[in-house]
Scaffold this active site. Structure first.
Site, PDB file in Angstrom:
ATOM      1  CB  CYS A 114     -18.888  -0.143 -16.340  1.00 31.42           C
ATOM      2  SG  CYS A 114     -19.118   0.387 -14.637  1.00 31.42           S
TER       3      CYS A 114
ATOM      4  CB  CYS B 166     -22.778   5.283 -14.267  1.00 36.44           C
ATOM      5  SG  CYS B 166     -21.497   6.539 -14.426  1.00 36.44           S
TER       6      CYS B 166
ATOM      7  CB  CYS C  20     -19.157   3.197 -20.232  1.00 40.97           C
ATOM      8  SG  CYS C  20     -18.320   4.686 -19.627  1.00 40.97           S
TER       9      CYS C  20
ATOM     10  CD  GLU D 295      -2.958  -0.788  -0.128  1.00 43.50           C
ATOM     11  OE1 GLU D 295      -3.115   0.359  -0.563  1.00 43.50           O
ATOM     12  OE2 GLU D 295      -3.473  -1.791  -0.658  1.00 43.50           O
TER      13      GLU D 295
ATOM     14  CB  CYS E 204     -14.071   3.530 -13.995  1.00 46.96           C
ATOM     15  SG  CYS E 204     -14.902   5.130 -13.878  1.00 46.96           S
TER      16      CYS E 204
END
Length: 371
Positions: free
Chosen positions: A215, A221, A212, A50, A205
């Site tokens: 998605c 959305c 899209c 991370e 995205c």
DNA sequence: TAGCCGTGGCC
DNA sequence: TGGCCAAGGCT
């Protein structure tokens, strides 16, 4: 009246969150990224990944991550090592405060948590270099805690999904995005959901040319419905970057190079760099001879101006004018009195040095410019 | 709180 | 080519 309509809205929101999370989790299990070296690893490795991944792409991180865990396989090993050694393994990755904080945090974990990475969100958040989003990501991945993240991927995804206008770095906008991120968080499978949000942002995205049609949450959305996906998230207004000049004095004594350690919270803090002058100086041998005699107590034999190049930081551009200066030095240990060191070219390239310095040292070694 | 902190890939 | 910005945090 107000009460019952409020209940209705809450029910709808709750149903929507359930639908959204379900779509994300299903998508993740079918299409998400798998096989990344830190997935399913222990808390230490998840923490390390991370930190390395902050503002840094997965493909860039992987080789650094593998070398790092090979050399520092557990927290006690990391804590026992010097900051210098840790920085050497971070060399080239950038944002070196991440490495200094990581090392510092490892010692805090030894002292305050018996060498075991803390499980509590508040304890994780208290460690240096770990903010709200990173603490949540570690909590979710390592301990399956129910915490919302808000990294760049999630910001972009939510800004589009709810058609939130305004630069996400702005406090008001960021607060709205955190609210949405918290509201969408499912009760179960938080780790899969969190990875799904990241992966959807990273692969579908995307900033430019989002797909899209692939998605899983396209149906909900708002930006897609309104045809404004390409306009979101609102880009930050950026001023033109200021430009600075610096001369790198690459003093060479045989096959040794003179380096000095940058100290404090400065650019390249903790790293070894050639002595710098924050102006472009004349490369003629007489000017350099006078300067080097005065400041480094060395006799200049030859000066060669290497090709200038540009190094761009987040907030300024640096024009670098490298001078390869062959010198004669009687006592190479004397440099230590002023925080400098003569290093062999091979050793220097294994040390904690920033990217442009590495590039120059490799060039010098490859071309073997003669004195 | 806006500026500071790296580097490299993309278009 | 150069502007943009990534699994952000600190002060």
């Amino acid at each position: 009246m107000l009460g019952s309509s409020s209940v209705l809205v809450n029910n709808q929101e709750s149903l929507h969150s359930e639908w959204f999370a379900g779509r994300i989790i299903d998508w993740q299990q079918q299409y998400g990224r798998c096989g990344l070296p830190w997935q399913g690893a222990d808390a230490y490795r998840i923490w390390l990944s991370e930190i390395m991944l902050q503002q840094t792409r997965v493909a860039t991180v992987i080789p650094y991550y593998l070398r790092f865990v090979d050399r520092f396989p557990a927290i006690p090993v990391l804590a026992a090592e010097s900051e210098e050694m840790v920085l050497a393994y971070w060399s080239g990755l950038g944002y070196y405060s991440r490495a200094r904080n990581l090392h510092s945090a490892s010692r805090i974990i030894m002292q305050q948590h018996n060498g075991e990475f803390p499980h509590q969100f508040k304890d994780i958040l208290a460690l240096p270099g770990i903010g709200r989003s990173t603490a949540a990501a570690i909590s979710a991945f390592a301990f399956h805690e129910r915490c919302a993240i808000l990294d760049g991927n999630v910001k972009r995804l939510l800004a589009r999904y709810y058609a939130i206008d305004g630069y996400p770095g702005e406090q008001k906008i960021e607060a709205m995005l955190w609210e949405k991120a918290e509201a969408l968080l499912p009760e179960k499978n938080v780790a899969i959901y969190t990875q799904g949000m990241m992966d959807l942002g990273a692969t579908i995205c995307t900033r430019s040319k989002p797909e899209c049609c692939r998605c899983p949450v396209q149906a909900g959305c708002v930006a897609h419905r309104n045809g404004c996906v390409a306009l979101l998230p609102t880009p930050r207004l950026r001023k033109k970057l200021p430009e600075r000049k610096t001369t790198f004095l690459l003093l060479r004594n045989g096959s040794d190079i003179l380096l000095e350690k940058h100290t404090g919270r400065v650019i390249w803090g903790g790293l070894w760099c050639p002595p710098q002058l924050d102006i472009q100086i004349p490369g003629d041998i007489e000017s350099v001879r006078v300067y080097c005699r005065q400041f480094f107590n060395v006799e200049v034999i030859n000066v060669l101006a290497l090709p200038k190049f540009l190094h761009t930081f987040t907030h300024f551009k640096l024009h670098i004018f490298p001078l390869l200066i062959d010198v004669a030095v009687e006592d190479t240990l004397k440099a230590q009195e002023t925080g400098m060191a003569w290093m062999g070219l091979d050793d220097a390239q294994c040390a904690a040095i920033p990217s442009p310095v590495r590039k120059l040292l490799q060039e010098i070694q490859k071309n073997c410019w003669e004195s």
